[in-house]
Scaffold this active site. Structure first.
Site, PDB file in Angstrom:
ATOM      1  N   GLY A  67      20.037  16.836  34.144  1.00 38.05           N
ATOM      2  CA  GLY A  67      21.191  15.939  34.283  1.00 38.05           C
ATOM      3  C   GLY A  67      21.896  15.683  32.970  1.00 38.05           C
ATOM      4  N   ALA A  68      21.581  16.472  31.950  1.00 34.43           N
ATOM      5  CA  ALA A  68      22.162  16.239  30.623  1.00 34.43           C
ATOM      6  C   ALA A  68      23.291  17.216  30.316  1.00 34.43           C
ATOM      7  CB  ALA A  68      21.071  16.357  29.560  1.00 34.43           C
ATOM      8  N   LEU A 110      22.880  20.456  30.179  1.00 35.75           N
ATOM      9  CA  LEU A 110      22.328  21.529  29.341  1.00 35.75           C
ATOM     10  C   LEU A 110      21.873  22.727  30.183  1.00 35.75           C
ATOM     11  CD1 LEU A 110      20.303  19.338  26.818  1.00 35.75           C
ATOM     12  CD2 LEU A 110      22.513  20.429  26.471  1.00 35.75           C
ATOM     13  N   SER A 119      19.833  23.141  32.919  1.00 37.40           N
ATOM     14  CA  SER A 119      18.457  23.399  33.348  1.00 37.40           C
ATOM     15  C   SER A 119      18.484  24.176  34.674  1.00 37.40           C
ATOM     16  CB  SER A 119      17.685  22.098  33.503  1.00 37.40           C
ATOM     17  OG  SER A 119      18.363  21.231  34.369  1.00 37.40           O
ATOM     18  N   GLU A 170      23.650  29.671  43.047  1.00 33.51           N
ATOM     19  CA  GLU A 170      24.162  28.301  42.861  1.00 33.51           C
ATOM     20  C   GLU A 170      25.256  27.979  43.895  1.00 33.51           C
ATOM     21  OE1 GLU A 170      23.483  26.568  39.508  1.00 33.51           O
ATOM     22  OE2 GLU A 170      24.674  24.796  39.999  1.00 33.51           O
ATOM     23  N   ASP A 175      27.143  29.243  32.591  1.00 37.71           N
ATOM     24  CA  ASP A 175      25.769  28.787  32.358  1.00 37.71           C
ATOM     25  C   ASP A 175      24.754  29.914  32.558  1.00 37.71           C
ATOM     26  OD1 ASP A 175      27.156  26.470  32.150  1.00 37.71           O
ATOM     27  OD2 ASP A 175      26.365  25.559  33.980  1.00 37.71           O
TER      28      ASP A 175
HETATM   29  C1  GLA Z   1      29.158  23.432  34.741  1.00 38.52           C
HETATM   30  C2  GLA Z   1      29.339  24.776  35.444  1.00 38.52           C
HETATM   31  C3  GLA Z   1      29.986  25.810  34.528  1.00 38.52           C
HETATM   32  C4  GLA Z   1      31.240  25.263  33.867  1.00 38.52           C
HETATM   33  C5  GLA Z   1      31.004  23.869  33.283  1.00 38.52           C
HETATM   34  C6  GLA Z   1      32.281  23.237  32.800  1.00 38.52           C
HETATM   35  O1  GLA Z   1      28.243  23.548  33.699  1.00 38.52           O
HETATM   36  O2  GLA Z   1      28.110  25.265  35.905  1.00 38.52           O
HETATM   37  O3  GLA Z   1      30.266  26.978  35.246  1.00 38.52           O
HETATM   38  O4  GLA Z   1      32.334  25.273  34.751  1.00 38.52           O
HETATM   39  O5  GLA Z   1      30.401  22.996  34.211  1.00 38.52           O
HETATM   40  O6  GLA Z   1      32.822  23.977  31.773  1.00 38.52           O
END
Ligand code: GLA
Length: 390
Positions: free
Chosen positions: A124-125, A127, A129, A162, A174
């Site tokens: 939830g940060a 980052l 996960s 996802e 991500d």
């Molecule tokens: C989340 C999504 C990414 C990106 C960011 C915002 O982390 O998983 O794909 O869109 O938000 O930049």
């Protein structure tokens, strides 16, 4: 991550599944220097894999279609045979289940697997996960099931997991960062061609400091999907009137103005953020290569202002932390990071000012919100890989 995590995973595996795991894989979380909410808008982004990971131990269990999965840090297990109804899947399981379901036509006939995972990426940060769990588990499953997959296809596969099993229509940033990350390098990811170059991360006397608000506002996934569709709507409208345009990269503020009367103020503001953030990442990549950290920092502040005022994905806690950063001359740039509505700010700060700043901002944050502020230094990490295979 300390080897003790691997030992804990192996130990759990041996005790509960009666053998040693065949594969140990790990994938990192990420920060993003700049380029927010434009990975799904044909933009460029600049993530860095960090040295916080999800690690997973996995092995076959000899029973067709049988799965036993344990989340060590949550002390939660799920065991099932065949397909598993979504209502019976805790959220964390979806990140793994998606790979199992996507990579087999008939899950009841698939080779059964046992897995246990643990990690040190705060959840939830902002980052990632989730991406780390998708990537590490997908890598382990691919090895055990003998699936050959290149890194880019693996990133796209995890993004699909996802979308379809978690319900967040995320961009590719991500998963790509968790898979392609390298030590001491930022990834300049072109989200249109889904390809990248690496930029050296040479910050000399500066470092990236994360300040975690500790809050996650409930809008996180619905607000995200809603912004994505809003941008798609604006783009279709602009393209209908200017068919020569093939991506957001060609949309200028002037062109957008021509459609102003057909757009709500909210959609117009969101589009402005997209156009400006695409330009900012290009400028930031030049600044990083020229080692012009002052310019890089300014671009981070500008990015935050647009994310907060135009894209509307910040929150009072994040805005407060960025304002506190602005008061500190040793901080060159600060902004919210990731999807928003909570999570962390990323601060580019002089090394020797960290201690004082952390003390001051933690106190101010506690006074304002009665919340404990967690701050972490960021060290770069290595992208997803198999650590051992027997
Ligand atoms: C989340 C999504 C990414 C990106 C960011 C915002 O982390 O998983 O794909 O869109 O938000 O930049």
């Amino acid at each position: 991550m300390a080897t003790t995590v691997s030992e804990k995973l192996r130990e759990y595996f041996r005790q509960n599944f009666g053998k040693t795991p065949e594969v140990l894989a790990q994938a990192p979380g990420r920060i993003n220097i700049i380029g927010e909410h434009i990975d799904y808008n044909d933009g460029y982004v600049m993530p860095v894999a960090i040295d916080k990971y999800i690690r997973i131990a996995a092995g076959t269990n000899g029973r067709k279609g049988h799965f036993r999965i344990h989340a060590l840090d949550l002390n939660e297990s799920v065991e099932w045979t065949g397909a598993l109804d979504p209502s019976k899947r805790p959220l964390w399981l979806n990140f793994i289940y998606g790979s199992l379901a996507e990579w087999t036509d008939d899950i009841t006939a698939a080779e059964g697997l046992d897995m246990v995972f643990s990690g040190d990426i705060p959840t939830g940060a902002g980052l990632s996960s989730s991406a780390a769990l998708e990537a590490s588990s997908a890598l382990a499953i691919a090895r055990l099931w003998g699936i050959e997959i290149d890194k880019k296809s693996l990133a796209l596969h995890c993004q699909k997991v996802e979308h379809q099993y978690v319900g967040v229509k995320c961009g590719i940033m991500d998963q790509y960062a968790s898979i392609f990350g390298e030590h001491d390098r930022a990834i300049l990811l072109d989200c249109l061609t889904i390809s990248h170059t690496y930029l050296p991360l040479n910050l000399t006397k500066h470092l990236f400091l994360l300040c975690n608000t500790g809050v996650t506002h409930s809008l996180a996934s619905s607000g995200y999907n809603e912004r994505r569709s809003s941008c798609e709507k604006v783009f279709s409208l602009v393209k209908a009137g200017a068919p020569e345009i093939s991506s957001w990269r060609e949309v200028t503020i002037e062109l957008l103005q021509a459609f102003r009367s057909q757009l709500s103020l909210q959609d117009y503001h969101r589009a402005i953020h997209v156009i400006q953030e695409i330009r900012r990442v290009k400028d930031a990549s030049r600044a990083l290569q020229d080692h012009d950290l002052k310019t890089l920092g300014n671009l981070m502040y500008q990015s935050h202002a647009d994310l907060s005022e135009k894209y509307d994905v910040s929150c009072v806690e994040l805005d407060f932390l960025v304002e506190e950063a602005r008061k500190e001359p040793a901080i060159l740039g600060s902004r919210m990071m990731g999807g928003g509505f909570g999570g962390c700010t990323l601060n580019l700060i002089e090394e020797n000012a960290v201690e004082d700043f952390v003390e001051r901002v933690s106190k101010a944050y506690r006074d304002a919100f009665n919340l404990k502020l967690e701050c972490y230094f960021v060290h770069s990490g290595q992208g997803a890989h198999v650590i051992t295979q027997h």
